[in-house]
Design a protein around this motif. Structure first.
Motif, mmCIF file in Angstrom:
data_model
loop_
_atom_site.group_PDB
_atom_site.id
_atom_site.type_symbol
_atom_site.label_atom_id
_atom_site.label_comp_id
_atom_site.label_asym_id
_atom_site.label_seq_id
_atom_site.Cartn_x
_atom_site.Cartn_y
_atom_site.Cartn_z
ATOM 1 N N ALA B 473 -71.463 51.619 13.785
ATOM 2 C CA ALA B 473 -72.015 51.481 15.136
ATOM 3 C C ALA B 473 -71.649 52.689 15.993
ATOM 4 C CB ALA B 473 -71.491 50.195 15.767
ATOM 5 N N GLN B 474 -70.400 53.077 15.932
ATOM 6 C CA GLN B 474 -69.942 54.190 16.758
ATOM 7 C C GLN B 474 -70.628 55.492 16.343
ATOM 8 O OE1 GLN B 474 -68.285 53.970 19.380
ATOM 9 N NE2 GLN B 474 -67.403 55.964 19.819
ATOM 10 N N LEU B 475 -70.732 55.708 15.012
ATOM 11 C CA LEU B 475 -71.390 56.931 14.527
ATOM 12 C C LEU B 475 -72.839 56.975 14.980
ATOM 13 C CD1 LEU B 475 -70.054 57.472 10.903
ATOM 14 C CD2 LEU B 475 -69.729 58.951 12.889
ATOM 15 N N GLN B 476 -73.525 55.826 14.889
ATOM 16 C CA GLN B 476 -74.937 55.794 15.298
ATOM 17 C C GLN B 476 -75.071 56.110 16.786
ATOM 18 O OE1 GLN B 476 -75.946 51.821 14.053
ATOM 19 N NE2 GLN B 476 -76.976 52.550 12.205
ATOM 20 N N LEU B 477 -74.206 55.476 17.572
ATOM 21 C CA LEU B 477 -74.264 55.673 19.018
ATOM 22 C C LEU B 477 -74.073 57.154 19.356
ATOM 23 C CD1 LEU B 477 -74.337 53.929 21.693
ATOM 24 C CD2 LEU B 477 -71.872 54.248 21.757
ATOM 25 N N LEU B 478 -73.040 57.753 18.769
ATOM 26 C CA LEU B 478 -72.721 59.144 19.102
ATOM 27 C C LEU B 478 -73.771 60.099 18.548
ATOM 28 C CD1 LEU B 478 -68.845 59.227 18.622
ATOM 29 C CD2 LEU B 478 -70.153 58.918 20.707
ATOM 30 N N TRP B 479 -74.202 59.823 17.330
ATOM 31 C CA TRP B 479 -75.144 60.753 16.703
ATOM 32 C C TRP B 479 -76.448 60.820 17.500
ATOM 33 C CZ3 TRP B 479 -72.698 63.165 12.783
ATOM 34 C CH2 TRP B 479 -73.412 64.179 12.151
ATOM 35 N N PHE B 480 -76.898 59.677 17.954
ATOM 36 C CA PHE B 480 -78.174 59.677 18.686
ATOM 37 C C PHE B 480 -77.993 60.151 20.121
ATOM 38 C CE2 PHE B 480 -81.619 58.356 15.996
ATOM 39 C CZ PHE B 480 -80.921 58.086 14.837
ATOM 40 N N SER B 481 -76.781 60.055 20.611
ATOM 41 C CA SER B 481 -76.488 60.679 21.891
ATOM 42 C C SER B 481 -76.593 62.198 21.751
ATOM 43 C CB SER B 481 -75.081 60.253 22.323
ATOM 44 O OG SER B 481 -74.616 61.038 23.357
ATOM 45 N N ALA B 482 -76.067 62.710 20.636
ATOM 46 C CA ALA B 482 -76.181 64.142 20.363
ATOM 47 C C ALA B 482 -77.633 64.541 20.151
ATOM 48 C CB ALA B 482 -75.345 64.498 19.135
ATOM 49 N N LEU B 483 -78.373 63.655 19.481
ATOM 50 C CA LEU B 483 -79.784 63.926 19.235
ATOM 51 C C LEU B 483 -80.526 64.073 20.560
ATOM 52 C CD1 LEU B 483 -81.521 64.093 16.646
ATOM 53 C CD2 LEU B 483 -82.269 61.777 17.125
ATOM 54 N N ALA B 484 -80.176 63.215 21.510
ATOM 55 C CA ALA B 484 -80.808 63.294 22.831
ATOM 56 C C ALA B 484 -80.506 64.649 23.472
ATOM 57 C CB ALA B 484 -80.304 62.162 23.721
ATOM 58 N N PHE B 485 -79.260 65.090 23.328
ATOM 59 C CA PHE B 485 -78.876 66.385 23.897
ATOM 60 C C PHE B 485 -79.709 67.505 23.263
ATOM 61 C CE2 PHE B 485 -76.324 70.227 24.168
ATOM 62 C CZ PHE B 485 -75.854 70.195 25.467
ATOM 63 N N ALA B 486 -79.795 67.468 21.919
ATOM 64 C CA ALA B 486 -80.546 68.506 21.210
ATOM 65 C C ALA B 486 -82.017 68.485 21.617
ATOM 66 C CB ALA B 486 -80.406 68.301 19.702
ATOM 67 N N TRP B 487 -82.566 67.300 21.670
ATOM 68 C CA TRP B 487 -83.993 67.159 21.981
ATOM 69 C C TRP B 487 -84.283 67.689 23.389
ATOM 70 C CZ3 TRP B 487 -86.634 63.334 25.210
ATOM 71 C CH2 TRP B 487 -88.023 63.365 25.056
ATOM 72 N N LEU B 488 -83.478 67.267 24.346
ATOM 73 C CA LEU B 488 -83.701 67.700 25.729
ATOM 74 C C LEU B 488 -83.553 69.211 25.855
ATOM 75 C CD1 LEU B 488 -81.726 64.872 27.528
ATOM 76 C CD2 LEU B 488 -84.167 65.293 27.751
ATOM 77 N N ASN B 489 -82.571 69.753 25.133
ATOM 78 C CA ASN B 489 -82.356 71.194 25.177
ATOM 79 C C ASN B 489 -83.522 71.964 24.577
ATOM 80 O OD1 ASN B 489 -80.319 72.919 26.168
ATOM 81 N ND2 ASN B 489 -78.822 71.559 25.234
ATOM 82 N N LEU B 490 -84.023 71.469 23.420
ATOM 83 C CA LEU B 490 -85.121 72.160 22.748
ATOM 84 C C LEU B 490 -86.391 72.092 23.576
ATOM 85 C CD1 LEU B 490 -84.473 71.049 19.067
ATOM 86 C CD2 LEU B 490 -84.171 73.325 20.035
#
Lengths: 119, 585
Positions: B473-490
């Motif tokens: 659960a924690q890995l999923q939460l953090l990983w997709f939080s990072a994904l949001a960061f990457a997506w918004l940045n790109l």
């Protein structure tokens, strides 16, 4: 605003990153989780929550800027001008929205280089 | 078997040092401060390095003997040394923080900072061992007085003003504590510092006093102002101690007060919005500190064994990983002279070690599995859900994702990667790297072997953070939080870093009050003068009352509330006027 161009090395890293993200979602099927809240049993609850929460966070924060953002010298308004020396020139090109603030940008002092010696 | 025998044998051996165990650690640290004051840089350095080591040895002796030292003053008995598992754990934490901080600051030739550091850690130890509220008050104020040196040591015009504002807030917190303590004494006839609760006005006064130091919403302005204003090393000390003393005090006095759950959850959520748009990276850390404190306050509010243990464990871990992050940003500031995200970037090329160490701190604060934040935050979140605070739980999840976003990714990304700033600084001095490495090893060590920390916690519990459900659960939460960061940045949608000031509660006392005063004063003119004169005379008269109050106090203890009220009113008025003069002038 347009898409950002990414160097190929970073692009490869990003693919690995996306791949792992997909694996983590798929793991929801493989690992039987014991849930203590009904929301947790929704498929891909944590990934969705993490993604949506962060996107909303960033958009809300960006909107908040309209209300709370002030020029950098906002609190220094009353200080006499001689307190400030010229800033070292540096690139401000990344400040896409920073044009209104450029006037004040030169007002801030750079740290005096600390006079310490190594151990 | 073998191990426990060794432990018992060494405890027997340490128990010989009875004299050492009954000296309040604060006294030792204050002596060290005197030594540092009167000796040169070399000797001072050695004293400062040895002091935390001696401090930890002393704690071992205390653990073996469990002394209880009481002084009497007038008719009251002051417990200056109350040793139990809660005070011992926080004392150990502050000694560790002191050792790491001293190593980090070894190269600094500044007596003001060195003396401040020793006094500051001493006061913190005095506060956690205080068994009564009056002793706590004394060290509470000493904590404020000794730490302002870290801000003034920056020796800039604006740090003088920032330091005064910091002092003002901290002293008001102390005065509220004193008022509450004396009120409580009047009601119950006892000053013992145990569970206080919110049954009467005394409890509320003390809660607000603790809340100011703990950065409760609306009282948090000093955190985001003082930490970025301090020196590189000063911020590391300050971040470790002041707010954690407040967490200790809350855990002792207000365990299980439901109000704290909601206060805590507010603290976890609102700062992350500010952190996303803040440019000064040390201020981003200050916001994320409020966020982490929120988790602790929430845990204390829930009040179950698991929750309070979690809050304390999180305080322990936070000191180390937040210290590490402040150290890495201090290194950046020292080496480049800059700390704004808009002026940094690309530093990984020439500061690879600092980059890696910073990332370890970032992973820890984000509560990645196998890092220290995970093993303590998991306890709080689990406890919140066990007690069926469902909305609070969702808010904590949001805050967990958010903290990864702004502290876990933003700090290392904008400082060391992002666009190339063109800066090519070298790595910081070796002592700084050593201090950061110790912290990083502790972060990973506690994350991998959480039992070491769990065994020291005040309540017995059975808990393991590493089960498949929770890790996934924690890995999923953090990983997709990072994904949001990457997506918004790109997409180019991430808010750009802009040199700016963001309005927060400090606006009230930095703009509104001075503004109102400067607008109204000229119009009021003579009225203003009369008013000032009147207040001056009033103060004089009150001084007279105060003196009489003191006489009464010595004669009979019943008028203690009267005396307390005089004292508090006079001091508050004085502080208020002083602050007003400073703001206007």
């Amino acid at each position: 605003m347009s898409k950002v161009t990414v160097p190929p090395a970073v692009k490869r890293l990003l693919y690995v990153f996306y791949g792992l993200a997909a694996c983590l979602v798929l793991a929801d099927w493989l690992i039987h989780r014991h849930v203590s809240h009904p929301a947790e049993s929704v498929f891909a609850f944590y990934p969705l929550f993490g993604f949506v929460a962060c996107v909303l966070l960033v958009f809300a924060a960006a909107a908040m800027r309209r209300i709370v953002m002030r020029p950098p010298a906002y609190y220094e308004g009353a200080e006499p001008a001689d307190e400030k020396s010229e800033d070292v020139a540096f690139s401000e090109s990344d400040d896409v929205d920073g044009q209104i603030l450029e006037g004040e940008a030169q007002n801030r002092r750079v740290d005096p280089s600390p006079g310490e010696d190594g151990p | 078997m073998m191990e426990s025998q060794i432990i018992l044998a060494s405890l027997d051996w340490i128990a010989q040092f009875r004299v050492l165990a009954v000296v309040p650690p604060a006294v030792l640290y204050f002596l060290a401060a005197l030594l540092v004051l009167w000796s040169g840089h070399r000797v001072g350095r050695v004293v400062m390095l040895l002091m935390p080591v001696l401090g930890m040895f002393q704690l071992a002796a205390m653990f073996a003997i469990k002394p209880n030292v009481t002084l009497s003053l007038l008719d009251m008995s002051l417990v200056v040394l109350r040793v139990d598992s809660l005070s011992l754990l926080f004392a150990l934490l502050f000694n560790i923080a002191a050792l790491i901080g001293v190593i980090y600051a070894l190269h600094v030739r500044d007596r003001l900072q060195s003396v401040s550091a020793m006094c500051y850690v001493g006061s913190a130890l005095g506060a956690v061992f205080a068994g009564d509220l009056l002793t706590l008050f004394i060290f509470w104020e000493l904590l404020a007085l000794s730490s302002v040196g870290f801000i003034w040591a920056r020796r800039r015009p604006e740090s003088m003003a920032a330091g005064m504002r910091y002092l003002l807030v901290q002293i008001v917190s102390g005065l509220l504590l004193l008022a509450g303590a004396l009120y409580l004494y009047e009601q119950t006839g006892s000053l013992v510092f145990n569970h206080i609760g919110l049954d009467g006005p005394a409890g509320w006064l003390i809660l607000v006093a603790f809340g100011i130091k703990c950065g409760f919403p609306m009282f948090h302005g000093w955190i985001t102002e003082a930490y970025p204003a301090a020196t590189e090393a000063g911020a590391v000390f300050m971040a470790a101690i002041t707010t954690k003393v407040a967490v200790y005090a809350l855990a002792r006095g207000f365990q299980g007060e439901e109000l704290l759950v909601y206060v805590g959850v507010t603290m976890t959520c609102f700062p992350i919005f500010y952190a996303v748009i803040e440019n000064d990276l040390r201020r981003v850390l200050a916001y994320s500190m409020i966020n982490q404190l929120g988790f602790m306050v929430c845990g204390i509010g829930v009040g179950t064994t698991l929750a309070v243990n979690g809050a304390i464990a999180h305080a322990f871990n936070d000191v180390i990983f937040k210290g590490l992050l402040f150290m890495s940003m201090g290194a950046v500031l020292l080496q480049t002279g800059r700390i704004n995200a808009s002026e940094l970037g690309g530093l990984y090329r020439t500061m690879p070690k600092t980059t890696v160490l910073c990332i370890v701190g970032a992973m820890s604060i984000s509560a990645f599995p196998l890092f220290s934040g995970f093993v303590s935050k998991a306890m709080i979140v689990t406890a919140v859900l066990e007690e069926h605070y469902e909305w609070v739980w969702l808010a904590l999840l949001f805050a967990s994702a958010g903290v990864f976003h702004h502290a876990g990714i933003k700090i290392p990304y904008f400082a060391f990667f992002a666009h190339d700033s063109g800066l090519r600084p070298t790595e910081p001095p070796t002592n700084m790297l050593i201090a950061m490495t110790i912290s990083a090893v502790l972060c990973i060590g506690i994350g991998v072997f959480p039992l070491v920390l769990y065994q020291m916690l005040p309540f017995d519990m059975v808990y393991s953070p590493y089960d498949a459900t929770h890790v996934l659960a924690q890995l999923q939460l953090l990983w997709f939080s990072a994904l949001a960061f990457a997506w918004l940045n790109l997409r180019g949608w991430y808010p750009p870093e802009i040199r700016s000031v963001n309005l927060d509660v400090d606006w009230l006392f930095r703009k509104l009050v001075p503004g109102v005063v400067s607008v109204t004063m000229p119009h009021l003119g003579r009225i203003g003068e009369h008013l000032t004169f009147g207040i001056g005379q009033g103060l004089q008269r009150m001084g007279g009352f105060l003196a009489r109050g003191l006489v009464v106090l010595v004669g009979q203890a019943t008028s203690i509330r009267l005396m307390a009220m005089y004292l508090v009113i006079v001091l508050m008025l004085y502080l208020f006027l002083d602050g007003l003069m400073m703001l206007v002038g």
